[in-house]
Every structure is written in structure tokens, then in C-alpha cells.
Design a protein around this motif. Structure first.
Motif, PDB file in Angstrom:
ATOM      1  N   LEU A  69     -25.272 -38.509   9.967  1.00  0.00           N
ATOM      2  CA  LEU A  69     -25.511 -38.537   8.526  1.00  0.00           C
ATOM      3  C   LEU A  69     -24.569 -39.556   7.894  1.00  0.00           C
ATOM      4  O   LEU A  69     -23.412 -39.249   7.592  1.00  0.00           O
ATOM      5  N   ARG A  70     -25.054 -40.775   7.741  1.00  0.00           N
ATOM      6  CA  ARG A  70     -24.209 -41.843   7.209  1.00  0.00           C
ATOM      7  C   ARG A  70     -24.122 -41.751   5.699  1.00  0.00           C
ATOM      8  O   ARG A  70     -25.135 -41.563   5.034  1.00  0.00           O
ATOM      9  N   GLY A  71     -22.939 -41.890   5.156  1.00  0.00           N
ATOM     10  CA  GLY A  71     -22.774 -41.977   3.715  1.00  0.00           C
ATOM     11  C   GLY A  71     -22.691 -40.650   2.977  1.00  0.00           C
ATOM     12  O   GLY A  71     -22.643 -40.633   1.751  1.00  0.00           O
ATOM     13  N   TYR A  72     -22.657 -39.552   3.713  1.00  0.00           N
ATOM     14  CA  TYR A  72     -22.540 -38.244   3.061  1.00  0.00           C
ATOM     15  C   TYR A  72     -21.601 -37.345   3.863  1.00  0.00           C
ATOM     16  O   TYR A  72     -21.506 -37.478   5.083  1.00  0.00           O
ATOM     17  N   VAL A  73     -20.928 -36.434   3.183  1.00  0.00           N
ATOM     18  CA  VAL A  73     -20.280 -35.315   3.873  1.00  0.00           C
ATOM     19  C   VAL A  73     -20.844 -34.032   3.274  1.00  0.00           C
ATOM     20  O   VAL A  73     -21.280 -34.009   2.129  1.00  0.00           O
ATOM     21  N   LEU A  74     -20.859 -32.981   4.078  1.00  0.00           N
ATOM     22  CA  LEU A  74     -21.408 -31.701   3.624  1.00  0.00           C
ATOM     23  C   LEU A  74     -20.248 -30.745   3.370  1.00  0.00           C
ATOM     24  O   LEU A  74     -19.363 -30.601   4.214  1.00  0.00           O
ATOM     25  N   VAL A  75     -20.260 -30.124   2.204  1.00  0.00           N
ATOM     26  CA  VAL A  75     -19.152 -29.268   1.805  1.00  0.00           C
ATOM     27  C   VAL A  75     -19.664 -27.837   1.639  1.00  0.00           C
ATOM     28  O   VAL A  75     -20.615 -27.602   0.892  1.00  0.00           O
ATOM     29  N   GLU A  76     -19.045 -26.906   2.327  1.00  0.00           N
ATOM     30  CA  GLU A  76     -19.422 -25.497   2.190  1.00  0.00           C
ATOM     31  C   GLU A  76     -18.515 -24.841   1.160  1.00  0.00           C
ATOM     32  O   GLU A  76     -17.281 -24.942   1.272  1.00  0.00           O
ATOM     33  N   THR A  77     -19.113 -24.184   0.176  1.00  0.00           N
ATOM     34  CA  THR A  77     -18.311 -23.618  -0.901  1.00  0.00           C
ATOM     35  C   THR A  77     -19.016 -22.423  -1.539  1.00  0.00           C
ATOM     36  O   THR A  77     -20.240 -22.367  -1.565  1.00  0.00           O
TER      37      THR A  77
END
Lengths: 66, 157
Positions: free
Chosen positions: B46-54
Motif C-alpha cells: 500500500l504505497r502512500g498510505y498508512v493504516l491507523v487503528e483507533t
């Protein structure tokens, strides 16, 4: 920056990022610098991701280690 | 099926700074008491994004992103782990490659050469190929991620 991080060593047993020559959690010196995918666990008790990955300690992990 | 309770937001990042952003989010979270982040994923796929769990809402994430260098925006849609859990188990680099597949080498001394796959080692994620235009067949073993599939073998159909 990315090149520097790629050299970081990862424990082949627990996939945790290691600073020294051996993993402080499993005690093994079975490390690898060939890894892919990056995961940071901050709150392993509440995180769904930590539960899914069976991770019980906060820290930085690699998703795949060769 | 396990019920996932927390939300996952995608944070858009500057190109190739996904890991830096993940580290920066971790650092910023320690300083912001009212933003709760449980985990951050930066998959290579997944280029250009990070996934954040919240457990927090979108407004809190927007507040967080303002403090994070190299993070650009938060996507307005939210998701759960069901949709992104495939990132946690990366596919082997040799998946989709089998004997007879025609590939192109994309790195190493034979970069740009076409070759035919002779053997696939799933455990080591390596493939053994023979160069297409070579006079004598010399087997070369290369890593699964240093090739690009050009044509799949007919047997797979």
C-alpha cells in the motif's frame, strides 16, 4: 531514510525490531535484515490488530521476514 | 467470525515516507493525551498510505495528522480490520509464478532480460529461470520479488 531503516534487524522468531545483536524478548540471535511491511503496536491489550497477530507486547514489528 | 470493534483510518503520506509517518505518529501520540492510537500498519503493498487503528473519531485523527510531519490528510471513510487484514499476512513473492511462466528480470546483472521459469522454491521464495535469448541454457536462481510476470503458462488455464 528508507535505506537506513531497511538495514534495521528483525528477530526471525517474533518479528520484532532489534537494536543489538540479539532479541531481548526471545533471546535468540537469529536476526534478519530482509523484511517487508511495518507494524507498530501501541496498545496490545485493546488493539484488534495485536489480537489478530497474537502480539502481547507493544513495539515495532515487521510483517514479513525472510 | 471475530468482531472487530475499533475503526481503521487511512492516512495519506508523502511518497516513500510511510515508515517515517508511522514512527512520527507513534512519537506524536505520546505527546497528545486525548488522541488514542492502538496500532499502525504500513504495508509494502500500500504505497502512500498508512493504516491507523483507533477508537477515536475522524476529527481526532485530523487533529493528529496536523502534528505529524509527512502525513497529508486522513481519508474520510473509515473501515474495520476485516477489510485490511489481508495486509497482515503478506502473500509469498512467488505466488502467481509457476513452471513455464515467462518473466522479466527487474534487478541484478540480468536486469531487462526475459527468462522462462524452470523451478519455483516456495519456502525460500526463489525461482530458477533460464534466459530466453541465451544460446546455452544456464539456470539462474533469483529472488521472487526481482521478477515481473510477462506471460503465464498455458497449463494454468
Amino acid at each position: 531514510m528508507a535505506a537506513r531503516k531497511k538495514q534495521a534487524k528483525v528477530c526471525m522468531e517474533c518479528h520484532r525490531f532489534v537494536d543489538g545483536e540479539s532479541c531481548v524478548i526471545c533471546g535468540t540471535s537469529n536476526l534478519s535484515d530482509d523484511w517487508a511491511g511495518y507494524l507498530i503496536i501501541i496498545d496490545p491489550e485493546q488493539s484488534d490488530i495485536a489480537r489478530k497477530m497474537n502480539i502481547s507486547l507493544p513495539g515495532r514489528y515487521a510483517l514479513k521476514v525472510r | 467470525m471475530t468482531e472487530y470493534i475499533h475503526k481503521i483510518f487511512a492516512v495519506k503520506t508523502t511518497a516513500k515516507q510511510e515508515r517515517t509517518v508511522a514512527d512520527n505518529i507513534l512519537r506524536v501520540c505520546e505527546g497528545l493525551a486525548d488522541v488514542h492510537v492502538l496500532a499502525i500498519i504500513a504495508p509494502d503493498e500500500l504505497r502512500g498510505y498508512v493504516l491507523v487503528e483507533t477508537p477515536d473519531n475522524l476529527a481526532r485523527m485530523e487533529q493528529l495528522v496536523e502534528h505529524v510531519p509527512h502525513a497529508r490528510t486522513v481519508l474520510h471513510g473509515e473501515t474495520t480490520l476485516h477489510e485490511v487484514e489481508h495486509f497482515l499476512v503478506p502473500k509469498p513473492a512467488v505466488s502467481g509464478i509457476e513452471e513455464g511462466t515467462i518473466i522479466e528480470l527487474i534487478s541484478g546483472p540480468f536486469k531487462g532480460e526475459k527468462a522462462i521459469v524452470k523451478r519455483v522454491d516456495l519456502g525460500k521464495e526463489e525461482i530458477t529461470v533460464e534466459l530466453y535469448e541465451s544460446m546455452v541454457p544456464i539456470p539462474i536462481t533469483v529472488r521472487g520479488d526481482s521478477v515481473r510476470v510477462i506471460e503465464r503458462s498455458d497449463e494454468s488455464n
